[in-house]
Design a protein around this motif. Structure first.
Motif, PDB file in Angstrom:
ATOM      1  N   PRO B   7      -4.095  86.427  15.088  1.00  0.00           N
ATOM      2  CA  PRO B   7      -3.050  87.457  15.244  1.00  0.00           C
ATOM      3  C   PRO B   7      -1.687  86.803  15.187  1.00  0.00           C
ATOM      4  O   PRO B   7      -1.516  85.671  15.664  1.00  0.00           O
ATOM      5  CB  PRO B   7      -3.345  88.043  16.628  1.00  0.00           C
ATOM      6  CG  PRO B   7      -4.130  87.002  17.330  1.00  0.00           C
ATOM      7  CD  PRO B   7      -4.909  86.275  16.289  1.00  0.00           C
ATOM      8  N   PRO B   8      -0.687  87.451  14.627  1.00  0.00           N
ATOM      9  CA  PRO B   8       0.625  86.814  14.496  1.00  0.00           C
ATOM     10  C   PRO B   8       1.334  86.571  15.821  1.00  0.00           C
ATOM     11  O   PRO B   8       2.103  85.616  15.931  1.00  0.00           O
ATOM     12  CB  PRO B   8       1.420  87.788  13.618  1.00  0.00           C
ATOM     13  CG  PRO B   8       0.688  89.068  13.683  1.00  0.00           C
ATOM     14  CD  PRO B   8      -0.736  88.746  13.928  1.00  0.00           C
ATOM     15  N   SER B   9       1.085  87.401  16.812  1.00  0.00           N
ATOM     16  CA  SER B   9       1.780  87.219  18.079  1.00  0.00           C
ATOM     17  C   SER B   9       0.969  87.781  19.228  1.00  0.00           C
ATOM     18  O   SER B   9       0.117  88.660  19.042  1.00  0.00           O
ATOM     19  CB  SER B   9       3.152  87.892  18.042  1.00  0.00           C
ATOM     20  OG  SER B   9       3.020  89.278  17.871  1.00  0.00           O
ATOM     21  N   MET B  10       1.229  87.230  20.420  1.00  0.00           N
ATOM     22  CA  MET B  10       0.596  87.694  21.652  1.00  0.00           C
ATOM     23  C   MET B  10       1.544  87.459  22.813  1.00  0.00           C
ATOM     24  O   MET B  10       2.360  86.526  22.776  1.00  0.00           O
ATOM     25  CB  MET B  10      -0.696  86.912  21.941  1.00  0.00           C
ATOM     26  CG  MET B  10      -1.840  87.175  21.006  1.00  0.00           C
ATOM     27  SD  MET B  10      -3.292  86.219  21.474  1.00  0.00           S
ATOM     28  CE  MET B  10      -3.671  86.931  23.066  1.00  0.00           C
ATOM     29  N   ASP B  11       1.420  88.289  23.832  1.00  0.00           N
ATOM     30  CA  ASP B  11       2.155  88.090  25.073  1.00  0.00           C
ATOM     31  C   ASP B  11       1.178  87.782  26.187  1.00  0.00           C
ATOM     32  O   ASP B  11       0.023  88.222  26.161  1.00  0.00           O
ATOM     33  CB  ASP B  11       2.946  89.348  25.447  1.00  0.00           C
ATOM     34  CG  ASP B  11       4.111  89.587  24.500  1.00  0.00           C
ATOM     35  OD1 ASP B  11       4.578  90.734  24.428  1.00  0.00           O
ATOM     36  OD2 ASP B  11       4.549  88.626  23.839  1.00  0.00           O
ATOM     37  N   CYS B  12       1.671  87.059  27.189  1.00  0.00           N
ATOM     38  CA  CYS B  12       0.838  86.741  28.348  1.00  0.00           C
ATOM     39  C   CYS B  12       1.752  86.633  29.566  1.00  0.00           C
ATOM     40  O   CYS B  12       2.864  86.092  29.466  1.00  0.00           O
ATOM     41  CB  CYS B  12       0.094  85.432  28.120  1.00  0.00           C
ATOM     42  SG  CYS B  12      -0.925  84.904  29.513  1.00  0.00           S
TER      43      CYS B  12
END
Lengths: 111, 112
Positions: B7-12
């Protein structure tokens, strides 16, 4: 401390000039690599060398040349034939079959 | 060489586990899965690698599915300093050069 040293960190050149980027490692690694990274992009392989006095082209070798006269050194020359030389250049080394260790890169700007 | 899809981006959220997925459905039997991360304007940093068993080190854990077609990198307690682009790479056998082919990676943002 062992590691990979790339110099200089920033380099500026005029269009039409050849420029050589330095990469030195004291990790006693056999293999060395040069990658190029453009803004917002992944790394693309330019050249790699598995042993002294031998090297192979990567995916984007046109306009570049390398030499591997010593185990510790793998300089990259960006020639005037490279159409878009402005980029972030990364050097890496590895033991046979081991993970790559990267230097901190040289940012080349050609105007 | 096998290709990977991330996936191009993720938040955590800070302090939570970050689970970064990677698909490598065309991986062959002798190819390893490697993970690297890159903080802006620095060279990529090696994190972990594995063949078919799960691996753990001081930085992360790597879970590889039984069919080896996908893997997950787990950062157990993400900190703000883990904000970086994470690359999942399948490595060609050494006889073919052992070169790493980097994709676009996943940009992980760890938020307070």
């Amino acid at each position: 401390d062992g590691g990979i040293t790339q110099s200089p960190k920033y380099l500026f050149r005029k269009e039409g000039q050849n420029v050589t980027l330095s990469c030195e490692q004291n990790l006693n690694h056999d293999a060395m690599y040069w990658y190029r990274q453009d803004p917002g992009q992944g790394l693309r392989l330019i050249y790699y060398s598995q042993i002294v006095n031998d090297f192979q082209k990567g995916d984007i070798a046109e306009g570049y040349s390398v030499s591997r006269e010593k185990k510790e050194s793998f300089p990259l020359t960006v020639t005037s034939a490279q159409k878009n030389p402005t980029a972030f250049y990364l050097c890496a080394s590895s033991l046979r079959g081991g993970p790559l260790h990267f230097g901190n890169g040289t940012r080349l700007t050609v105007t | 060489d096998a290709k990977t899809t991330q996936p191009p981006s993720m938040d955590c959220a800070e302090g939570r586990a970050a689970n970064l997925p990677c698909n490598h459905s065309t991986i062959s039997g002798n190819e390893y899965v490697y993970w690297y991360r890159q903080i802006h304007s620095q060279g990529p940093q090696y994190i972990i690698h594995g063949l078919k068993n799960n691996e753990t080190n001081e930085m992360a854990s790597l879970i590889i599915t039984e069919d080896r077609k996908s893997s997950t990198l787990i950062l157990p307690h993400a900190t703000l300093r883990d904000t970086a682009v994470y690359y999942c790479i399948v490595r060609a056998s050494y006889n073919q050069g052992g070169k790493l082919i980097f994709g676009q990676g996943t940009e992980l943002s760890v938020k307070p």
